[in-house]
Design an enzyme around this catalytic site. Structure first.
Site, PDB file in Angstrom:
ATOM      1  N   ARG A 132      19.719   0.287   3.092  1.00 51.95           N
ATOM      2  CA  ARG A 132      19.102  -0.567   2.062  1.00 51.95           C
ATOM      3  C   ARG A 132      19.267  -2.041   2.454  1.00 51.95           C
ATOM      4  NH1 ARG A 132      22.179  -1.863  -1.701  1.00 51.95           N
ATOM      5  NH2 ARG A 132      22.884   0.213  -2.306  1.00 51.95           N
ATOM      6  N   TYR A 159      -3.961 -11.438 -10.347  1.00 53.75           N
ATOM      7  CA  TYR A 159      -3.993  -9.980 -10.179  1.00 53.75           C
ATOM      8  C   TYR A 159      -3.391  -9.318 -11.432  1.00 53.75           C
ATOM      9  CZ  TYR A 159      -2.278  -5.424  -8.748  1.00 53.75           C
ATOM     10  OH  TYR A 159      -1.977  -4.082  -8.709  1.00 53.75           O
ATOM     11  N   ASP A 192       0.299 -16.109  -3.331  1.00 50.69           N
ATOM     12  CA  ASP A 192      -0.023 -14.727  -2.989  1.00 50.69           C
ATOM     13  C   ASP A 192      -1.167 -14.801  -1.978  1.00 50.69           C
ATOM     14  OD1 ASP A 192      -1.124 -12.176  -2.870  1.00 50.69           O
ATOM     15  OD2 ASP A 192      -0.644 -11.709  -4.955  1.00 50.69           O
TER      16      ASP A 192
HETATM   17  C1  LIG Z   1      -3.617 -10.127  -4.932  1.00 49.95           C
HETATM   18  C2  LIG Z   1      -2.691  -8.970  -5.118  1.00 49.95           C
HETATM   19  N1  LIG Z   1      -1.369  -9.201  -5.169  1.00 49.95           N
HETATM   20  C3  LIG Z   1      -0.484  -8.201  -5.346  1.00 49.95           C
HETATM   21  C4  LIG Z   1      -0.905  -6.891  -5.495  1.00 49.95           C
HETATM   22  C5  LIG Z   1       0.104  -5.801  -5.717  1.00 49.95           C
HETATM   23  O1  LIG Z   1       0.302  -5.106  -4.538  1.00 49.95           O
HETATM   24  P1  LIG Z   1       0.752  -3.564  -4.462  1.00 49.95           P
HETATM   25  O2  LIG Z   1      -0.389  -2.765  -5.000  1.00 49.95           O
HETATM   26  O3  LIG Z   1       1.015  -3.376  -3.019  1.00 49.95           O
HETATM   27  O4  LIG Z   1       1.969  -3.410  -5.308  1.00 49.95           O
HETATM   28  C6  LIG Z   1      -2.267  -6.602  -5.421  1.00 49.95           C
HETATM   29  C7  LIG Z   1      -2.753  -5.228  -5.560  1.00 49.95           C
HETATM   30  O5  LIG Z   1      -3.926  -4.956  -5.678  1.00 49.95           O
HETATM   31  C8  LIG Z   1      -3.185  -7.681  -5.232  1.00 49.95           C
HETATM   32  O6  LIG Z   1      -4.511  -7.466  -5.191  1.00 49.95           O
END
Ligand SMILES: Cc1ncc(COP(=O)(O)O)c(C=O)c1O
Length: 388
Positions: A45, A97, A169
């Site tokens: 981990r 998101y 992001d």
């Molecule tokens: C812009 C964005 N950030 C984060 C995520 C979350 O990622 P995960 O589905 O790998 O948990 C997504 C998922 O669609 C996403 O589109």
């Protein structure tokens, strides 16, 4: 050395065997010579050599100091929010998101962390929203699904002036197209599930920090909370990254052609793609992105969920599925799928209408993808008697 060479050759040859492909260390623990005397690995981990190669690779790719791999993109987001304390505030992009919205609202709000959602394409909105409690600015650029672009460099300066962390992001652009740390971000996160892994075959998340000190904090959270990425999925993500720049270039070329095709269709209301000169933030996108990405979004002149549902259920090559960034094209209806957890009025404020359709343009021959859409538009238009 140019970037692609640097990335490929930053993946180390295995010191033990000379294996050119990173070995998968499928182990939970490591034998110690004496208590506390080991080769730098004590429990999987905390550390795993396969995961470490991926973590170093993403840090190099994003131009950051430290990288960390998590079991999903949301686990990566979760780790960043855990840097905050009770009473802190996040200023976040409104077109966020859906899963991040759910995490912020339904998990962290009850632990005393609040979020202000603003249209970050206008820096004045961000400046206005920052208060003494603000500790984190959360951007997606381009956003999911309306592909809004925020000026990362200007918001980075604002964050610095207020001593607030800026996290971007970077899932949609990918580091092949955009480097938020070079533009002033402190943290970058990824749903590596998407372009980085690139083949729709795993769920993974990554965090990259600008500084070692911030990296140590994320490392602590990663180990303390435990949402690590497994060795095999780390290996698959490394393998995906090896072809990232080639894929993103082709995804973007295909997406541009599809966006231009959509502009000519009578059934289509608005087309969202940062590579179009009509896109509201095209100039900023051009400045901060090398490619415009593989996602194209559009809505229909008749804003009807049923009609949009029929359309997304009828394409042949665009498979109806959540997610994006894989080699095969996908189509989705955000209001019923990825953004279902966002209340309708909030959705509409950020342009996510009932007929908004998101395409993840894959690596098929683009002529076939356009023919697929054309056929479905024709069939659907006949039903609602629109002439195309
Ligand atoms: C812009 C964005 N950030 C984060 C995520 C979350 O990622 P995960 O589905 O790998 O948990 C997504 C998922 O669609 C996403 O589109």
């Amino acid at each position: 050395m140019k970037e692609t060479t640097k990335i490929l050759h930053s993946i180390p040859v295995d010191a033990l065997t000379g294996a050119i492909s990173t070995p998968i260390y499928q182990t939970s623990t490591y034998v110690q010579e004496a208590p506390g005397v080991h080769k730098g690995y004590d429990y999987a981990r905390s550390n795993n050599p396969t995961r470490k190669v991926l973590e170093d690779l993403i840090a190099t790719l994003e131009g950051g100091s430290n990288g960390y791999a998590f079991g999903s993109g949301l686990a990566a987001i979760d780790a960043v929010v855990k840097l905050l304390e009770y009473g802190d505030e996040i200023v976040a992009v409104d077109d966020i998101y859906g899963g991040a919205f759910r995490l912020f609202t339904h998990i962290y709000q009850k632990f005393g962390i609040s979020v202000k959602y603003v249209d970050t394409t206008d820096v004045a909105n961000v400046a206005e929203a920052i208060s003494a409690k603000t500790k984190l600015i959360w951007l997606e650029s381009p956003t999911n699904p309306t592909l809004k672009i925020s000026d990362i460099q200007v918001i980075g300066k604002l964050a610095k002036a207020h001593n607030v962390l800026l996290c971007v992001d970077n899932t949609f652009a990918s580091p092949a197209a955009q480097k938020p740390i070079a533009l002033g971000a402190d943290i970058v996160i990824h749903s590596a599930t998407k372009y980085l892994a690139g083949h729709s075959d795993l769920i993974a998340g990554l965090v990259v920090t600008r500084t070692e000190a911030l990296g140590e904090k994320i490392k602590f959270i990663q180990n303390a909370s435990g949402a690590i990425l497994a060795p095999f999925d780390s290996w698959l993500t490394i393998r995906g990254i090896e072809t990232l720049s080639l894929r993103v270039k082709q995804h973007s070329e295909n997406a541009q052609k599809i966006a231009e095709f959509l502009l000519t269709q009578d059934i289509v209301n608005q087309v969202y793609y940062p590579g179009l000169s009509q896109h509201k933030n095209h100039e900023i996108a051009k400045q901060q992105q090398k490619y415009f990405g593989g996602v194209v979004t559009f809505d229909l002149k008749i804003d009807d969920k049923e009609l949009a549902t029929k359309l997304v259920s009828s394409t042949k090559y665009f498979k109806l599925a959540e997610s994006l960034g894989g080699v095969k094209s996908l189509i989705c209806l955000p209001c019923e799928m990825t953004h279902k957890s966002i209340p309708r009025e909030i959705r509409y404020q950020s342009g996510v209408t009932d007929s908004l359709i998101r395409l993840s343009v894959g690596l098929e021959d683009v002529e076939d993808l356009i023919a697929d859409l054309q056929e479905v538009f024709q069939a659907v238009s006949e039903k609602v008697s629109i002439t195309i």
